[in-house]
Motif scaffolding. Structure first.
Motif, PDB file in Angstrom:
ATOM      1  N   LYS A 155      35.200  39.562  51.894  1.00 53.18           N
ATOM      2  CA  LYS A 155      34.111  39.568  50.908  1.00 53.18           C
ATOM      3  C   LYS A 155      34.582  39.238  49.489  1.00 53.18           C
ATOM      4  N   ARG A 156      35.750  38.569  49.362  1.00 48.24           N
ATOM      5  CA  ARG A 156      36.171  38.135  48.037  1.00 48.24           C
ATOM      6  C   ARG A 156      35.289  36.996  47.571  1.00 48.24           C
ATOM      7  N   VAL A 157      35.076  36.917  46.250  1.00 45.75           N
ATOM      8  CA  VAL A 157      34.178  35.919  45.674  1.00 45.75           C
ATOM      9  C   VAL A 157      34.973  34.924  44.826  1.00 45.75           C
TER      10      VAL A 157
ATOM     11  N   GLU B 271      30.330  40.843  35.014  1.00 40.24           N
ATOM     12  CA  GLU B 271      29.250  41.673  35.553  1.00 40.24           C
ATOM     13  C   GLU B 271      29.613  42.256  36.920  1.00 40.24           C
ATOM     14  N   MET B 272      30.535  41.607  37.652  1.00 39.35           N
ATOM     15  CA  MET B 272      30.923  42.114  38.970  1.00 39.35           C
ATOM     16  C   MET B 272      32.370  42.594  38.979  1.00 39.35           C
TER      17      MET B 272
ATOM     18  N   LYS C  84      30.003  42.956  46.339  1.00 42.72           N
ATOM     19  CA  LYS C  84      28.921  43.950  46.329  1.00 42.72           C
ATOM     20  C   LYS C  84      28.055  43.867  45.076  1.00 42.72           C
ATOM     21  N   ASP C  85      28.594  43.410  43.963  1.00 38.92           N
ATOM     22  CA  ASP C  85      27.803  43.286  42.734  1.00 38.92           C
ATOM     23  C   ASP C  85      27.415  41.845  42.448  1.00 38.92           C
TER      24      ASP C  85
ATOM     25  N   ALA D  34      25.084  40.396  39.358  1.00 40.82           N
ATOM     26  CA  ALA D  34      25.641  39.419  38.418  1.00 40.82           C
ATOM     27  C   ALA D  34      24.755  38.181  38.339  1.00 40.82           C
ATOM     28  N   PHE D  35      24.258  37.712  39.491  1.00 41.00           N
ATOM     29  CA  PHE D  35      23.387  36.534  39.496  1.00 41.00           C
ATOM     30  C   PHE D  35      22.060  36.828  38.812  1.00 41.00           C
TER      31      PHE D  35
END
Length: 883
Positions: free
Chosen positions: A813-815, A842-843, A862-863, A867-868
């Motif tokens: 789940k890394r972005v 924001e995340m 998860k955030d 953030a979007f």
């Protein structure tokens, strides 16, 4: 007064103090044996342990011309008459021998009789209550009272630190005349102008200061004097500043010649050639002493100096590499005192040319950033470049403010200099807080006290593996102890030892120290300070007591393996120099029983063919079974033989020279095999870069090489079995598989992009619009950052005026975040880097980049939704601010 060159003045000074009974020492390295200092910053630094009472000097009188580097005020180099990064400090020292009654008249004699300065233009300053120095100046030397000034602690009191040895000092001042005066009626000794020039400082180290600030007389009083050669030369040669002496002027003239300008016609160009002449001297000496460009420590300082040279060369109009063209003039102007400039000429040229070429590329990148920022300002109708942007150009890309000003001026832009200075001051504060040069205190501990009280343990391990000795000291938990019982970890110091203490890259010996029913297992042997050999380990049986007679025996098999690897290191060093070039030299090493690691300066990866040739040369020497001969000789004699000195070694007057006939001759204090055939096969197992211009080779020799070859053979046999064929066709089969894998990966990426874009017409819509710019925010699963850019390029075809923020959610789940903007919308205020940085925050992530492209990410998705959701507001704020 006779005009003398800088070389002549240096020799005049050294010979004068030799006549006074001082031993002349060659300049010590710019890399000091002092953890509190980054560079040797004064002539007294190499002698500091003597002044602090940590070590007994071999002589009581000494003199040096010491090369020094100071960089705490680098921005003023070239702007003033006297600021330098590299300079030579002429010094003479007394360790409990002569004192004020001798040094003050000697200083007067040297300046007036040997150098020929006009006595009527000389003044002296003394500490407020130093009546002794005052009386010597007036009564013994004959200096009139009106030319002796009493000044306070800021000017005339020296201390090694907040506690420890300290004392008053006396400065000798030369009146350069009214033309150097500031013109104020109050102009006199102590004025900030250049009329009354300090040329020599005599420090009288006569007190010890305790933690309460109390001063008590030292049992042995010391003298430490320092006189800048460059400053003395400017006075003797009657020039207005140090740069116009023969120590700098030839270098400046050469720099002017390169661009066909004349010194003295343009102040900006004059400053540029001054900076270049100073920095090229510093850089050459730093490289000669083994410092190489890096991103921290002394290497960072060197990199900064080289880059400043290149930047100021650009200001002169030099667009091509030029630094190596100055080196012959540097060597000629400095004279014969520093043979290292000749010995390391190849390495100096290689480092300078490589770093110069690398920085030229960085300058181009900085120019791109500046163009982008100026385009943004122009689009917004502004004409002032923010100070923080100018500082980034200075600090990250190496642009001097003058260069930024010139480039901005061409496009009608000015610079927020106050903002730039504020950012610069913040950096100075950070530098001051972390600087290693702010302290000159060396703390005493049990090891330094021992080293001063007992004689060094003679090392008999070159010829013996076992000897009888006496326990001279026992250290337990950092304190001296009378004994140590079974189970106790302790350090032992012996009267004699066959144990080699870790030095020069060779690890310390292990073994046993026994006496009757006592056994001490030695786990390591070290030098905690100076020449003190300490055996570190554990008492496994009985009790060891101070004064015990013991038998000390090393682990012979382990030592033999270490010797194989150490001698192999010398063969490897020479083979690398023959294959890659004479610039190759050691930059560090580790020699163990199971492997060797050898660091060396080179500026490109070593090819497989080159590595094979290195191995071939080494193995050829092993097969010849040549004698490995060690000879003890004077350091100067060793240099005449052409013996190579290793980077991380410090050498005394006598050195051990290791010679492998017709192949390698090096100074080395380690232990070695008797014949090269004992080494066995040497196999390089890894070659890698570990820093700018530094490569590392890891290799094995001796018994360690057999398991390695067995594992290699097993791996090859297994691959042949799996893939079929034979060893000869193995590589071609693997290459075919790798090519096929690349093709499949490319097709997979294309399918991923195609799948992600299959419903682009319906799924991708702008989230917001501001100032004629759309905001597109989209998430994709199992997409890499490279694929995100490809997707962004496809989206741009439909939405050319969009600022895109794309997220790829991958493993765990890394972005990964990518933001993209066209140059057209950047002119409208869009900035990919600013938006991405804000959304990533924001995340809990990080990121940033240029106005047109930025990347970043976060550890968790998860955030991501939150953030979007915040992105449209952040986007609108960005566009509003951009206008």
């Amino acid at each position: 007064m006779e005009r003398r060159s800088g070389k002549e003045l240096r020799e005049l000074f050294l010979k004068f103090f030799e006549e006074k009974g001082c031993k002349r020492y060659h300049s010590f390295s710019l890399v000091p044996d002092d953890p509190t200092l980054l560079f040797t910053i004064a002539g007294m630094v190499p002698f500091k342990p003597y002044f602090l009472g940590l070590k007994t000097p071999e002589v009581t009188r000494a003199t040096t011309a010491q090369k020094c580097v100071r960089t705490n005020d680098i921005e003023n180099v070239g702007r003033t008459a006297r600021h330098h990064t590299f300079f030579e400090m002429l010094g003479n020292f007394s360790f409990g021998d002569y004192f004020k009654p001798e040094i003050i008249p000697w200083a007067w004699e040297f300046l007036t009789e040997r150098v020929g300065l006009d006595p009527n233009r000389l003044y002296a300053t003394v500490y407020l209550d130093d009546d002794e120095a005052y009386d010597i100046w007036h009564e013994k030397v004959g200096l009139p009272k009106e030319r002796i000034f009493r000044l306070g602690a800021d000017d005339n009191f020296w201390a090694a630190g907040p506690v420890g040895p300290c004392g008053p000092c006396s400065e000798i001042i030369y009146d350069q005349g009214e033309k150097f005066s500031c013109g104020k009626p109050t102009c006199t000794v102590g004025c900030d102008c250049d009329r009354y020039l300090e040329i020599w400082n005599l420090v009288f180290m006569q007190y010890n200061r305790d933690e309460a600030g109390n001063l008590t007389p030292l049992p042995h009083k010391n003298i430490d004097t320092g006189m800048g050669l460059e400053r003395l030369a400017s006075v003797v040669q009657s020039v207005p500043n140090d740069f116009e002496t023969d120590l700098f002027r030839p270098i400046m003239d050469k720099a002017c010649e390169l661009v066909n300008v004349k010194y003295g016609e343009d102040p900006k160009k004059d400053m540029a050639v001054k900076v270049i002449s100073d920095h090229i001297r510093a850089s050459a000496f730093m490289i000669a002493d083994g410092i190489l460009p890096t991103n921290d420590g002394g290497g960072y300082v060197l990199r900064r100096l080289i880059r400043r040279c290149v930047r100021y060369g650009r200001l002169l109009g030099i667009e091509r590499p030029f630094l190596t063209e100055l080196l012959p003039v540097v060597r000629e102007s400095i004279g014969d005192e520093y043979s290292e400039l000749i010995e390391q000429a190849s390495a100096i040229e290689q480092v300078l040319s490589t770093e110069e070429e690398r920085f030229s590329r960085t300058l181009s990148q900085g120019s791109d950033l500046m163009d982008s920022e100026i385009d943004k300002l122009t689009a917004a109708g502004r004409n002032i470049l923010p100070g923080d942007v100018a500082f980034v150009l200075y600090d990250t890309f190496g642009f001097p403010l003058e260069l930024t000003e010139e480039m901005c001026e061409e496009r009608g832009i000015t610079i927020d200099k106050e903002g730039f200075e504020a950012a610069m001051e913040e950096q100075r504060e950070r530098a001051r807080a972390s600087s290693k040069q702010t302290s000159s205190v060396i703390s005493k501990n049990v090891y330094t006290e021992l080293a001063d009280k007992i004689a060094p343990s003679p090392f008999c391990g070159y010829t013996k593996t076992k000897c009888e000795a006496q326990v001279k000291a026992i250290i337990v938990d950092g304190a001296l102890a009378e004994s140590a019982a079974a189970g106790t970890e302790a350090d032992l110091v012996l009267s004699e030892t066959p144990f080699y203490a870790e030095k020069g890259g060779q690890v310390g010996d292990t073994g046993t120290i026994t006496a009757g029913g006592m056994t001490f297992e030695v786990a390591d042997t070290i030098y905690p300070v100076a020449d003190l050999i300490v055996h570190r380990g554990r008492v496994t049986a009985g009790t060891v007591k101070a004064g015990d007679s013991v038998s000390a025996e090393i682990n012979v098999e382990r030592r033999a393996e270490i010797q194989r690897h150490h001698t192999a290191t010398h063969l490897l060093h020479e083979a690398l120099a023959r294959v890659l070039g004479k610039h190759v030299r050691q930059a560090g090493s580790i020699v163990t029983p199971t492997f060797l690691r050898f660091d060396f300066n080179h500026f490109a990866p070593v090819t497989l063919d080159e590595l094979r040739e290195v191995e071939r040369l080494v193995y050829a020497e092993v097969l010849k079974n040549k004698p490995v001969v060690t000879t003890i000789m004077a350091i100067e004699e060793a240099k005449k033989t052409g013996a190579r000195a290793l980077f991380d070694e410090k050498y005394g007057d006598e050195v051990r020279v290791l010679d492998i006939e017709d192949f390698s001759t090096e100074l080395c204090g380690g232990t070695h095999v008797k014949n090269t055939g004992e080494i066995g096969l040497v196999k390089i197992i890894r070659e890698e870069g570990i820093g700018s211009g530094i490569r590392r080779i890891t290799a094995v020799a001796g018994s360690s090489s057999l398991p390695l070859f067995q594992s290699f053979g097993l791996a090859v046999t297994s691959m042949v079995t799996m893939l079929g064929g034979d060893v000869e066709t193995l590589m071609s089969k693997i290459e075919s598989m790798v090519d096929e894998k690349k093709v499949l990966e490319r097709k997979n990426r294309e399918l991923q992009v195609k799948a992600a874009m299959s419903d682009i017409e319906n799924s991708v819509k702008p989230r917001a619009n501001a100032g004629g710019v759309d905001l597109i925010v989209e998430k994709f699963d199992d997409i890499t950052p490279d694929l995100l850019r490809q997707i962004g390029d496809r989206i741009r075809q439909k939405y050319p005026n969009a600022l895109m923020l794309l997220a790829g959610v991958g493993e765990e789940k890394r972005v990964a975040l990518t933001a993209m903007a066209s140059p057209e919308i950047v002119k409208l205020g869009a900035h990919a880097g600013t938006l991405l940085k804000a959304v990533a925050a924001e995340m809990g992530g990080k990121g940033g980049g240029s106005p047109t492209l930025a990347q970043g990410g976060a550890q968790s998705s998860k955030d991501l939704g939150k953030a979007f959701d915040a992105a449209p507001k952040l986007f609108e704020e960005l566009m509003t601010k951009g206008k």
